[in-house]
Design a protein around this motif. Structure first.
Motif, PDB file in Angstrom:
ATOM      1  N   ARG A   1       0.836  -1.201   0.000  1.00 53.15           N
ATOM      2  CA  ARG A   1       0.000   0.000   0.000  1.00 53.15           C
ATOM      3  C   ARG A   1       0.876   1.258   0.000  1.00 53.15           C
ATOM      4  O   ARG A   1       1.819   1.374   0.763  1.00 53.15           O
ATOM      5  CB  ARG A   1      -0.892  -0.029   1.236  1.00 53.15           C
ATOM      6  CG  ARG A   1      -1.869   1.109   1.308  1.00 53.15           C
ATOM      7  CD  ARG A   1      -2.926   0.823   2.386  1.00 53.15           C
ATOM      8  NE  ARG A   1      -3.703   1.984   2.719  1.00 53.15           N
ATOM      9  CZ  ARG A   1      -4.663   2.493   1.958  1.00 53.15           C
ATOM     10  NH1 ARG A   1      -4.935   1.925   0.807  1.00 53.15           N
ATOM     11  NH2 ARG A   1      -5.345   3.548   2.331  1.00 53.15           N
ATOM     12  N   GLY A   2       0.546   2.202  -0.881  1.00 51.83           N
ATOM     13  CA  GLY A   2       1.278   3.470  -0.945  1.00 51.83           C
ATOM     14  C   GLY A   2       2.507   3.431  -1.847  1.00 51.83           C
ATOM     15  O   GLY A   2       3.151   4.453  -2.061  1.00 51.83           O
ATOM     16  N   LEU A   3       2.829   2.275  -2.386  1.00 55.88           N
ATOM     17  CA  LEU A   3       3.994   2.149  -3.261  1.00 55.88           C
ATOM     18  C   LEU A   3       3.546   2.223  -4.718  1.00 55.88           C
ATOM     19  O   LEU A   3       2.600   1.557  -5.118  1.00 55.88           O
ATOM     20  CB  LEU A   3       4.729   0.832  -3.005  1.00 55.88           C
ATOM     21  CG  LEU A   3       6.061   0.670  -3.717  1.00 55.88           C
ATOM     22  CD1 LEU A   3       7.094   1.649  -3.178  1.00 55.88           C
ATOM     23  CD2 LEU A   3       6.576  -0.747  -3.559  1.00 55.88           C
ATOM     24  N   LEU A   4       4.242   3.066  -5.481  1.00 54.12           N
ATOM     25  CA  LEU A   4       3.971   3.199  -6.905  1.00 54.12           C
ATOM     26  C   LEU A   4       5.148   2.639  -7.687  1.00 54.12           C
ATOM     27  O   LEU A   4       6.297   2.743  -7.254  1.00 54.12           O
ATOM     28  CB  LEU A   4       3.764   4.666  -7.292  1.00 54.12           C
ATOM     29  CG  LEU A   4       2.618   5.408  -6.606  1.00 54.12           C
ATOM     30  CD1 LEU A   4       2.644   6.880  -6.996  1.00 54.12           C
ATOM     31  CD2 LEU A   4       1.294   4.776  -6.969  1.00 54.12           C
ATOM     32  N   ILE A   5       4.843   2.077  -8.847  1.00 54.04           N
ATOM     33  CA  ILE A   5       5.893   1.554  -9.721  1.00 54.04           C
ATOM     34  C   ILE A   5       5.816   2.324 -11.035  1.00 54.04           C
ATOM     35  O   ILE A   5       4.791   2.301 -11.728  1.00 54.04           O
ATOM     36  CB  ILE A   5       5.724   0.050  -9.984  1.00 54.04           C
ATOM     37  CG1 ILE A   5       5.720  -0.723  -8.667  1.00 54.04           C
ATOM     38  CG2 ILE A   5       6.825  -0.454 -10.912  1.00 54.04           C
ATOM     39  CD1 ILE A   5       5.329  -2.184  -8.806  1.00 54.04           C
ATOM     40  N   LEU A   6       6.904   3.011 -11.356  1.00 56.07           N
ATOM     41  CA  LEU A   6       6.999   3.748 -12.612  1.00 56.07           C
ATOM     42  C   LEU A   6       7.874   2.943 -13.565  1.00 56.07           C
ATOM     43  O   LEU A   6       9.008   2.596 -13.227  1.00 56.07           O
ATOM     44  CB  LEU A   6       7.618   5.128 -12.399  1.00 56.07           C
ATOM     45  CG  LEU A   6       7.907   5.923 -13.677  1.00 56.07           C
ATOM     46  CD1 LEU A   6       6.617   6.357 -14.358  1.00 56.07           C
ATOM     47  CD2 LEU A   6       8.781   7.123 -13.378  1.00 56.07           C
ATOM     48  N   ALA A   7       7.348   2.651 -14.727  1.00 55.06           N
ATOM     49  CA  ALA A   7       8.119   1.992 -15.778  1.00 55.06           C
ATOM     50  C   ALA A   7       8.075   2.905 -16.998  1.00 55.06           C
ATOM     51  O   ALA A   7       7.018   3.452 -17.337  1.00 55.06           O
ATOM     52  CB  ALA A   7       7.527   0.630 -16.106  1.00 55.06           C
ATOM     53  N   ALA A   8       9.219   3.096 -17.632  1.00 58.40           N
ATOM     54  CA  ALA A   8       9.271   3.974 -18.808  1.00 58.40           C
ATOM     55  C   ALA A   8      10.396   3.517 -19.732  1.00 58.40           C
ATOM     56  O   ALA A   8      11.309   2.797 -19.325  1.00 58.40           O
ATOM     57  CB  ALA A   8       9.497   5.423 -18.387  1.00 58.40           C
ATOM     58  N   THR A   9      10.285   3.943 -20.979  1.00 58.05           N
ATOM     59  CA  THR A   9      11.306   3.670 -21.978  1.00 58.05           C
ATOM     60  C   THR A   9      11.771   5.001 -22.557  1.00 58.05           C
ATOM     61  O   THR A   9      10.945   5.795 -23.029  1.00 58.05           O
ATOM     62  CB  THR A   9      10.750   2.780 -23.106  1.00 58.05           C
ATOM     63  OG1 THR A   9      10.256   1.570 -22.539  1.00 58.05           O
ATOM     64  CG2 THR A   9      11.822   2.458 -24.123  1.00 58.05           C
ATOM     65  N   VAL A  10      13.080   5.242 -22.485  1.00 63.99           N
ATOM     66  CA  VAL A  10      13.680   6.455 -23.043  1.00 63.99           C
ATOM     67  C   VAL A  10      14.408   6.054 -24.318  1.00 63.99           C
ATOM     68  O   VAL A  10      15.225   5.133 -24.313  1.00 63.99           O
ATOM     69  CB  VAL A  10      14.664   7.108 -22.039  1.00 63.99           C
ATOM     70  CG1 VAL A  10      15.333   8.318 -22.660  1.00 63.99           C
ATOM     71  CG2 VAL A  10      13.936   7.491 -20.769  1.00 63.99           C
ATOM     72  N   ARG A  11      14.094   6.726 -25.406  1.00 63.05           N
ATOM     73  CA  ARG A  11      14.686   6.409 -26.714  1.00 63.05           C
ATOM     74  C   ARG A  11      15.665   7.480 -27.138  1.00 63.05           C
ATOM     75  O   ARG A  11      15.400   8.669 -27.028  1.00 63.05           O
ATOM     76  CB  ARG A  11      13.592   6.278 -27.760  1.00 63.05           C
ATOM     77  CG  ARG A  11      14.139   6.015 -29.148  1.00 63.05           C
ATOM     78  CD  ARG A  11      13.142   5.251 -29.994  1.00 63.05           C
ATOM     79  NE  ARG A  11      13.631   4.898 -31.296  1.00 63.05           N
ATOM     80  CZ  ARG A  11      14.565   4.019 -31.565  1.00 63.05           C
ATOM     81  NH1 ARG A  11      15.147   3.362 -30.591  1.00 63.05           N
ATOM     82  NH2 ARG A  11      14.937   3.754 -32.793  1.00 63.05           N
ATOM     83  N   ASN A  12      16.817   7.026 -27.642  1.00 67.33           N
ATOM     84  CA  ASN A  12      17.830   7.901 -28.227  1.00 67.33           C
ATOM     85  C   ASN A  12      17.608   7.906 -29.736  1.00 67.33           C
ATOM     86  O   ASN A  12      17.793   6.894 -30.401  1.00 67.33           O
ATOM     87  CB  ASN A  12      19.232   7.390 -27.885  1.00 67.33           C
ATOM     88  CG  ASN A  12      20.317   8.179 -28.579  1.00 67.33           C
ATOM     89  OD1 ASN A  12      20.065   9.191 -29.226  1.00 67.33           O
ATOM     90  ND2 ASN A  12      21.543   7.721 -28.454  1.00 67.33           N
ATOM     91  N   ARG A  13      17.239   9.039 -30.295  1.00 67.06           N
ATOM     92  CA  ARG A  13      16.992   9.141 -31.729  1.00 67.06           C
ATOM     93  C   ARG A  13      18.246   9.559 -32.510  1.00 67.06           C
ATOM     94  O   ARG A  13      18.216   9.643 -33.736  1.00 67.06           O
ATOM     95  CB  ARG A  13      15.869  10.144 -31.996  1.00 67.06           C
ATOM     96  CG  ARG A  13      14.528   9.701 -31.402  1.00 67.06           C
ATOM     97  CD  ARG A  13      13.417  10.679 -31.739  1.00 67.06           C
ATOM     98  NE  ARG A  13      13.755  12.068 -31.537  1.00 67.06           N
ATOM     99  CZ  ARG A  13      13.459  12.794 -30.471  1.00 67.06           C
ATOM    100  NH1 ARG A  13      12.788  12.255 -29.478  1.00 67.06           N
ATOM    101  NH2 ARG A  13      13.802  14.057 -30.379  1.00 67.06           N
TER     102      ARG A  13
END
Length: 166
Positions: A82-94
């Motif tokens: 409870r209260g924990l968030l999970i951030l997942a993301a992808t950063v692309r180098n163009r």
């Protein structure tokens, strides 16, 4: 007649001085722009590495936030904590050359899209254990990130991500 040899000597010294100053200026430009030179002209990397080995510097990936984009991101509540968030993301180098890992700013927002809390994360905080931060994000490559955020003291409805270099 006496002045002619002095003028020639003065002209020779002036020319030599100008040549030395031009060489120093080119050397300073190479020193200052070594990262960009290595990125845009990969054949120069060996000579630049040799220069840095003797001068005590390093060749680093460029910092160009315009070459980066956040391809996908997702912020989910952790069902097990409870209260924990999970951030997942992808950063692309163009870009066609490596780009340094940027800092990441996460802003949690309320239902009116007003900031509730904002925090910046250094690359070491979000990049996976297998990421080589000194090499940057590969040319035309992607970096996946995952963050666990304790948001138990806040209530949020949305989020924003922003890439930057300090």
């Amino acid at each position: 007649a006496w002045d002619k040899p002095r003028q020639r000597a003065r002209s020779a010294w002036t020319g030599a001085g100008a040549l030395v100053l031009a060489v120093v200026l080119v050397g300073q430009a190479i020193w200052h722009f070594r990262d960009a030179i290595a990125a845009h002209f990969p054949a120069s990397r060996g000579a630049l590495n040799a220069m840095c080995a003797s001068a005590g510097c390093s060749i680093r990936p460029l910092r160009d936030v315009a070459a980066l984009s956040i391809e996908a991101s997702d912020l989910q509540a952790d069902a097990a904590h409870r209260g924990l968030l999970i951030l997942a993301a992808t950063v692309r180098n163009r870009a066609n050359y490596a780009i340094a890992f940027p800092h990441l700013e996460l802003t949690l927002t309320d239902a009116q899209d007003q900031p509730v809390v904002r925090r910046a994360f250094a690359p070491a905080e979000y990049a996976g254990g297998t990421a080589d931060l000194s090499r940057g994000i590969a040319p035309q490559g992607e970096a996946s990130l995952k963050l666990f955020i304790d948001a138990s003291a806040t209530s949020q409805a949305g989020y924003r991500l922003y890439l930057f270099y300090p």
